[in-house]
Write an enzyme that holds these catalytic residues in place. Structure first.
Site, PDB file in Angstrom:
ATOM      1  CG  ASP A   9       9.967   7.111  -0.449  1.00 49.94           C
ATOM      2  OD1 ASP A   9       9.041   7.589  -1.558  1.00 49.94           O
ATOM      3  OD2 ASP A   9       9.235   5.966   0.964  1.00 49.94           O
ATOM      4  CB  SER A  10       6.030   9.345   0.767  1.00 49.49           C
ATOM      5  OG  SER A  10       6.325   8.508   0.565  1.00 49.49           O
ATOM      6  CE1 TYR A  41       4.727  13.550   1.466  1.00 47.61           C
ATOM      7  CE2 TYR A  41       6.245  13.434   0.163  1.00 47.61           C
ATOM      8  CZ  TYR A  41       5.656  13.499   1.192  1.00 47.61           C
ATOM      9  OH  TYR A  41       6.889  13.894   2.295  1.00 47.61           O
ATOM     10  N   GLY A  42       1.387   9.798  -3.351  1.00 47.02           N
ATOM     11  CA  GLY A  42       0.260   9.384  -4.692  1.00 47.02           C
ATOM     12  C   GLY A  42      -0.689  10.612  -4.738  1.00 47.02           C
ATOM     13  CB  CYS A  72       9.717   9.501  -3.842  1.00 46.65           C
ATOM     14  SG  CYS A  72       7.972   9.830  -3.682  1.00 46.65           S
ATOM     15  CG  ASN A  73       8.459   6.708  -9.104  1.00 49.55           C
ATOM     16  OD1 ASN A  73       9.556   6.707 -10.300  1.00 49.55           O
ATOM     17  ND2 ASN A  73       9.412   5.706  -8.007  1.00 49.55           N
ATOM     18  CD  GLU A 151       5.275   4.160   4.005  1.00 44.44           C
ATOM     19  OE1 GLU A 151       4.626   4.263   5.372  1.00 44.44           O
ATOM     20  OE2 GLU A 151       6.223   3.643   3.431  1.00 44.44           O
ATOM     21  CB  CYS A 183       5.689   3.515  -7.043  1.00 41.72           C
ATOM     22  SG  CYS A 183       5.563   3.687  -4.971  1.00 41.72           S
ATOM     23  CB  THR A 184      11.324   3.770  -4.248  1.00 43.13           C
ATOM     24  OG1 THR A 184      10.391   4.867  -3.843  1.00 43.13           O
ATOM     25  CG2 THR A 184      12.060   5.363  -5.637  1.00 43.13           C
ATOM     26  CG  HIS A 185       6.504   2.737  -1.259  1.00 39.23           C
ATOM     27  ND1 HIS A 185       7.000   3.703  -1.414  1.00 39.23           N
ATOM     28  CD2 HIS A 185       5.830   2.344   0.631  1.00 39.23           C
ATOM     29  CE1 HIS A 185       6.376   4.616  -0.259  1.00 39.23           C
ATOM     30  NE2 HIS A 185       5.805   3.858   1.167  1.00 39.23           N
TER      31      HIS A 185
HETATM   32  N1  DGL Z   1       7.576   6.004  -2.607  1.00 41.94           N
HETATM   33  C1  DGL Z   1       6.554   6.854  -3.722  1.00 41.94           C
HETATM   34  C2  DGL Z   1       6.545   7.039  -5.077  1.00 41.94           C
HETATM   35  O1  DGL Z   1       7.846   6.030  -5.499  1.00 41.94           O
HETATM   36  C3  DGL Z   1       5.233   7.431  -3.407  1.00 41.94           C
HETATM   37  C4  DGL Z   1       4.634   6.261  -2.679  1.00 41.94           C
HETATM   38  C5  DGL Z   1       3.714   8.077  -2.554  1.00 41.94           C
HETATM   39  O2  DGL Z   1       3.923   8.624  -1.136  1.00 41.94           O
HETATM   40  O3  DGL Z   1       1.903   7.852  -2.602  1.00 41.94           O
HETATM   41  O4  DGL Z   1       6.035   7.451  -5.862  1.00 41.94           O
END
Ligand code: DGL
Length: 267
Positions: A9-10, A41-42, A72-73, A151, A183-185
């Protein structure tokens, strides 16, 4: 040596996948990489997300993993097809499993998706949903303020509730009975999200569904870890960022002791 399940994941978001893997597949070892130093990463261009994701995957392949979850999506939307074609181990993403469950759960046929700018821009959920059922109505919303909130570790502050409420405001004018946490967050702040959208909306965690898919794939390919009554596992957690912050979020979320190791990836 026992081979583990690689999860990338990011940052800390993939821990929601790790938690589900621990719950659904308690005999499996986990090897996790969170690219916290370069999160989020988004908002990044796809080519950069691809480079960073492949760096994490190369690192985990050297750790001798037997399967990979792109937890991470944003990364899955960019590299899933390429990595699945390239690797000879099972590779699971988070988008299709989440889409399948949302279709199963919706009664009204109206589904909303929230995610990072990268994931929403890719249209990956919309495509996955429409592929299953072209009649489904999909509303998508990018929520760039939510990953930094997770985060930062402010998972229970009233300020966090306000950030979530504000981010979801445009969605509240729409009609939907199922909301994909794309988003996995986001499962880490599901309590805030549920409060903002109300109790009648069913939240779908793409992380939970990805772990279910992993379990099915490993079972089908006869790759599940075996053993008797006693479970022996060793998990490894790597982060490119702050070790202590990563470990404290991971310990709170997973309920296990986490000795995170900091690793620098090539720029
Ligand atoms: N957890 C991430 C996802 O599922 C990305 C969060 C990010 O890095 O922007 O997209």
């Amino acid at each position: 040596m026992k081979q583990g399940i690689g999860i990338i994941d990011s940052g800390v978001g993939g821990l929601t996948v790790a938690k589900e893997v621990l719950r659904q597949l308690p005999r499996e070892d986990i090897v996790y990489f969170g690219d916290t130093a370069r999160c989020p990463y988004g908002p990044r261009p796809s080519e950069e997300v691809r480079t960073f994701s492949l760096q994490m995957i190369d690192f985990l392949l050297k750790e001798n993993i037997k399967a990979l979850v792109i937890g991470c999506n944003t990364a899955a939307a960019v590299v899933l097809a390429e990595v699945t074609a390239k690797l000879d181990i099972p590779v699971v993403g988070v988008i299709e499993p989440g889409a399948r469950t949302a279709i199963k759960e919706t009664k009204s046929g109206q589904i909303a998706v929230i995610g990072t700018q990268g994931t929403i821009r890719s249209g990956a959920y919309e495509k996955a949903l429409k592929k299953l059922n072209p009649k489904i109505e999909v509303t998508s919303l990018a929520c760039p303020s939510l990953v930094p909130l997770v985060e930062s570790g402010q998972l229970h502050d009233p300020e966090g509730m306000e950030i979530v409420r504000e981010a979801l405001l445009p969605l509240l004018k729409q009609r939907f009975d199922t909301l994909i946490l794309g988003c996995t967050h986001y499962p880490l702040i599901a309590h805030f999200i549920q409060e903002a959208v109300g109790p009648d909306v069913r939240l779908i965690s793409s992380a939970e569904e990805a772990a279910r898919e992993l379990s099915a794939v490993l079972s089908y390919r006869q790759m599940l870890a075996n053993g008797g009554d006693v479970i022996h596992t060793t998990h490894h957690f790597y982060t490119s960022g702050d070790r202590a912050l990563f470990a404290s979020i991971a310990e709170e979320w997973l309920g296990i002791k986490v000795g995170a190791v900091q690793v620098a990836l090539n720029e």
